[in-house]
Design an enzyme around this catalytic site. Structure first.
Site, PDB file in Angstrom:
ATOM      1  N   ARG A 196       0.806  -1.218   0.000  1.00 16.17           N
ATOM      2  CA  ARG A 196       0.000   0.000   0.000  1.00 16.17           C
ATOM      3  C   ARG A 196       0.849   1.283   0.000  1.00 16.17           C
ATOM      4  NH1 ARG A 196      -3.478  -2.634   4.802  1.00 16.17           N
ATOM      5  NH2 ARG A 196      -1.518  -3.765   4.934  1.00 16.17           N
ATOM      6  N   THR A 201       2.361 -13.235   8.539  1.00 16.12           N
ATOM      7  CA  THR A 201       3.050 -12.991   9.814  1.00 16.12           C
ATOM      8  C   THR A 201       3.255 -14.291  10.602  1.00 16.12           C
ATOM      9  OG1 THR A 201       0.868 -12.363  10.676  1.00 16.12           O
ATOM     10  CG2 THR A 201       2.347 -10.579  10.077  1.00 16.12           C
ATOM     11  N   ASN A 210       0.358   1.997   6.965  1.00 17.41           N
ATOM     12  CA  ASN A 210       0.386   1.116   5.802  1.00 17.41           C
ATOM     13  C   ASN A 210       0.439   1.892   4.492  1.00 17.41           C
ATOM     14  OD1 ASN A 210       0.287  -1.309   7.260  1.00 17.41           O
ATOM     15  ND2 ASN A 210      -1.917  -1.114   7.520  1.00 17.41           N
TER      16      ASN A 210
HETATM   17  C1  UD1 Z   1      -1.230  -6.821  11.081  1.00 19.25           C
HETATM   18  C2  UD1 Z   1      -2.107  -7.761  11.921  1.00 19.25           C
HETATM   19  C3  UD1 Z   1      -3.350  -7.015  12.375  1.00 19.25           C
HETATM   20  C4  UD1 Z   1      -2.947  -5.768  13.158  1.00 19.25           C
HETATM   21  C5  UD1 Z   1      -1.967  -4.894  12.353  1.00 19.25           C
HETATM   22  C6  UD1 Z   1      -1.406  -3.825  13.265  1.00 19.25           C
HETATM   23  C7  UD1 Z   1      -1.757 -10.045  11.041  1.00 19.25           C
HETATM   24  C8  UD1 Z   1      -2.302 -11.119  10.209  1.00 19.25           C
HETATM   25  N1  UD1 Z   1      -2.490  -8.933  11.132  1.00 19.25           N
HETATM   26  O1  UD1 Z   1      -1.936  -6.472   9.909  1.00 19.25           O
HETATM   27  O2  UD1 Z   1      -4.174  -7.846  13.212  1.00 19.25           O
HETATM   28  O3  UD1 Z   1      -4.122  -5.027  13.514  1.00 19.25           O
HETATM   29  O4  UD1 Z   1      -0.865  -5.663  11.866  1.00 19.25           O
HETATM   30  O5  UD1 Z   1      -0.582  -2.943  12.542  1.00 19.25           O
HETATM   31  O6  UD1 Z   1      -0.712 -10.214  11.633  1.00 19.25           O
HETATM   32  N2  UD1 Z   1       5.505  -9.338   7.582  1.00 19.25           N
HETATM   33  C9  UD1 Z   1       6.494 -10.278   7.422  1.00 19.25           C
HETATM   34  N3  UD1 Z   1       6.246 -11.374   6.641  1.00 19.25           N
HETATM   35  C10 UD1 Z   1       5.040 -11.590   6.033  1.00 19.25           C
HETATM   36  C11 UD1 Z   1       4.029 -10.604   6.212  1.00 19.25           C
HETATM   37  C12 UD1 Z   1       4.281  -9.500   7.003  1.00 19.25           C
HETATM   38  O7  UD1 Z   1       7.591 -10.143   7.956  1.00 19.25           O
HETATM   39  O8  UD1 Z   1       4.916 -12.603   5.353  1.00 19.25           O
HETATM   40  C13 UD1 Z   1       5.782  -8.143   8.425  1.00 19.25           C
HETATM   41  C14 UD1 Z   1       5.664  -6.832   7.663  1.00 19.25           C
HETATM   42  O9  UD1 Z   1       6.938  -6.438   7.161  1.00 19.25           O
HETATM   43  C15 UD1 Z   1       5.175  -5.851   8.738  1.00 19.25           C
HETATM   44  C16 UD1 Z   1       4.435  -6.738   9.724  1.00 19.25           C
HETATM   45  O10 UD1 Z   1       4.819  -8.086   9.451  1.00 19.25           O
HETATM   46  O11 UD1 Z   1       6.242  -5.222   9.403  1.00 19.25           O
HETATM   47  C17 UD1 Z   1       2.920  -6.585   9.610  1.00 19.25           C
HETATM   48  O12 UD1 Z   1       2.521  -6.878   8.270  1.00 19.25           O
HETATM   49  P1  UD1 Z   1       1.351  -6.045   7.565  1.00 19.25           P
HETATM   50  O13 UD1 Z   1       1.168  -6.611   6.228  1.00 19.25           O
HETATM   51  O14 UD1 Z   1       1.593  -4.609   7.718  1.00 19.25           O
HETATM   52  O15 UD1 Z   1       0.102  -6.476   8.488  1.00 19.25           O
HETATM   53  P2  UD1 Z   1      -1.266  -5.709   8.632  1.00 19.25           P
HETATM   54  O16 UD1 Z   1      -2.134  -6.004   7.475  1.00 19.25           O
HETATM   55  O17 UD1 Z   1      -1.020  -4.302   8.980  1.00 19.25           O
HETATM   56 CA    CA Z   2       0.754  -2.918   9.233  1.00 20.16          CA
END
Ligand code: UD1
Ligand code: CA
Length: 457
Positions: free
Chosen positions: A16, A79, A228
């Site tokens: 995003r 995550t 985001n």
């Molecule tokens: C996530 C949470 C959500 C919470 C929000 C808070 C999950 C599924 N959801 O959503 O409940 O309200 O954060 O900000 O966890 N990342 C990895 N590997 C991956 C995917 C993500 O390392 O495969 C890291 C990203 O770099 C980031 C963090 O995890 O730093 C969160 O990922 P993001 O995609 O921003 O999650 P949200 O959709 O914001």
């Molecule tokens: Ca996030």
């Protein structure tokens, strides 16, 4: 805190943001987001944090260097998947895992400590950090039963309209008992719209097994929100800026207009310093006490002494002594040192030069690659000609010298102690101490010249 490892998830792309830069490297007040999370992590645990990298991971490891240990998630499958990689890499560990997301730069060590303390006192399987927000769109919602016990987290994309109305959201910060977490991670399924393994699903799985789940509600929701997109990034920047200025106000610094003042987190300011509107202090700048900075001044990576006045000017990687006056419209470039009580006035550019104690460069000068002693006066329009098209050459102006206005000093050249240079000179040879050097065409007087001209007409 005891028996604690900290994991930071930083492998995501951050779609995003619509950027080539991985989201966690987007700067907030000049510092990459993930750096703030690493700083907070290091305050709660002496061990290096375990950072999960993936999308453009070399850039992330390059930015953090030796501050962390790295785990690679080559495919960003969510995550839950990212945490799984760390857990399998750790083997047996009898302690707790604090999981943070790399995109929450406003989180404080105090909040993390409170979360871990509650988790360890309660002996919970997981303690999550939640917060209430007016507009919960995009966040995972915290589900509670009729006794207000946490039973799970539902992601925005999966939430029913009833669940979407819940204002308590998941911050993405949790403390897990390692053994419980690694026991249930294999049960995560990627059966959702994103086809990802959600770490958030672990909460419901643990709840179904009857494990103890705790939640700490952060009082200040602004502290933990992860931007985001660019709009949220700007808001994060604004909040962090406010927090930085507040801290310095508590230390005795005055900001005339905080809304137009930008101070990076690593800047240090002395008490009784006043910062005027439109002032930008970047990098690791250190400013002494009782200075007046601005209006409209940008200082990057510089050291400024006490009682200095700097206004309408740009300073980059320079060192300024006490009681120095700079501006308006001075440009001080890297490698410049200005000693105490000196003055650098309007439309003066200094580059890689040393200006001695009490010396003055008051107007319209370029001084480059020069060593200027103490008590020197440099007249308006003086230029050091330091570049011959191939190489840069030094100029030396010794103590007490006086350079007349509109002089060109063709380097390499040395002006001796207390020497005098006549105005309008082009100096190509060294001038000995206490001598007068003058290098300009002799003035010619033609008596009654205008009269003759008239007669010709
Ligand atoms: C996530 C949470 C959500 C919470 C929000 C808070 C999950 C599924 N959801 O959503 O409940 O309200 O954060 O900000 O966890 N990342 C990895 N590997 C991956 C995917 C993500 O390392 O495969 C890291 C990203 O770099 C980031 C963090 O995890 O730093 C969160 O990922 P993001 O995609 O921003 O999650 P949200 O959709 O914001
Ligand atoms: Ca996030």
């Amino acid at each position: 805190m005891s028996n604690l490892k900290v994991v930071i998830l930083a492998a995501g792309k951050g779609k995003r943001m619509k950027s080539k830069l991985p989201k966690v490297l987007h700067p907030v007040c000049g510092v990459p987001m993930v750096q703030y999370v690493v700083d907070a992590a290091r305050e709660v645990s002496p061990e290096k944090p375990l950072v999960v990298v993936g999308y453009k991971g070399e850039e992330v490891t390059g930015a953090l260097g030796e501050q962390a240990e790295y785990f690679w998630q080559t495919e960003q499958l969510g995550t839950g998947h990212a945490v799984k990689i760390v857990c399998s890499g750790l083997g047996a560990f009898h302690g707790d895992l604090l999981v943070l997301y790399g995109d929450t730069p406003l989180v404080t060590a105090a909040t993390l400590r409170e979360l871990v303390a509650r988790h360890q006192q309660e002996g919970a399987a997981v303690t999550l950090l939640s917060t209430e927000v007016e507009d919960p769109g995009g966040y995972g919602r915290v589900l509670r039963d009729s006794d207000q016990r946490v039973i799970g987290i539902v992601e925005d994309g999966q939430a029913s309209s009833e669940e979407k109305a819940i204002k308590e959201v998941n911050t993405g910060i949790y403390c897990f008992r390692f053994s419980d977490l690694s026991e249930v991670l294999p049960e995560l399924r990627a059966e959702n719209v994103q086809g990802e393994y959600y770490l958030t699903d672990v909460v419901a799985i643990l709840q179904k097994r009857g494990r103890k789940i705790e939640a700490v509600k952060a009082a200040d929701s602004r502290e933990i929100l992860g931007p985001n997109d660019r709009k949220a990034l700007t808001e994060t920047e604004r909040l962090l800026r406010q927090r930085i200025l507040m801290r310095w106000m508590e230390e005795g610094v005055t900001f005339i207009d905080p809304a137009t003042t930008y101070v990076d987190p690593r800047v240090k300011l002395g008490a009784d310093t006043t910062v005027y509107p439109g002032t930008l202090l970047y990098g690791e700048t250190v400013v002494g006490e009782n200075c007046r900075l601005g209006p409209y001044t940008q200082i990057t990576g510089s050291r400024i002494g006490n009682n200095c006045r700097i206004f309408f000017s740009v300073l980059d990687a320079v060192e300024i002594g006490d009681d120095v006056n700079i501006g308006p419209y001075a440009n001080l470039r890297p490698g410049t040192v200005v000693e105490a009580q000196a003055k650098v006035g309007d439309f003066v550019e200094l580059k890689n030069s040393h200006i001695g104690k009490g010396s003055k460069v008051p107007h319209l000068s370029y001084i480059g690659d020069s060593q200027v002693g103490s008590g020197v006066n440099i007249g308006a329009g003086t230029i050091t000609c330091n570049y011959d098209g191939k190489a840069k050459h030094p100029t030396v102006i010794k103590d007490g010298a006086f350079i007349g206005s509109n002089t060109s000093l063709v380097a390499p050249v040395t002006i001796g102690e207390h020497a005098l240079v006549g105005a309008g000179s082009t100096i190509t040879k060294d001038i000995p101490g206490r001598a007068l050097g003058i290098a300009r065409a002799q003035q010619v007087i033609k008596e009654n010249w205008r009269k003759q001209e008239k007669e010709k007409d």
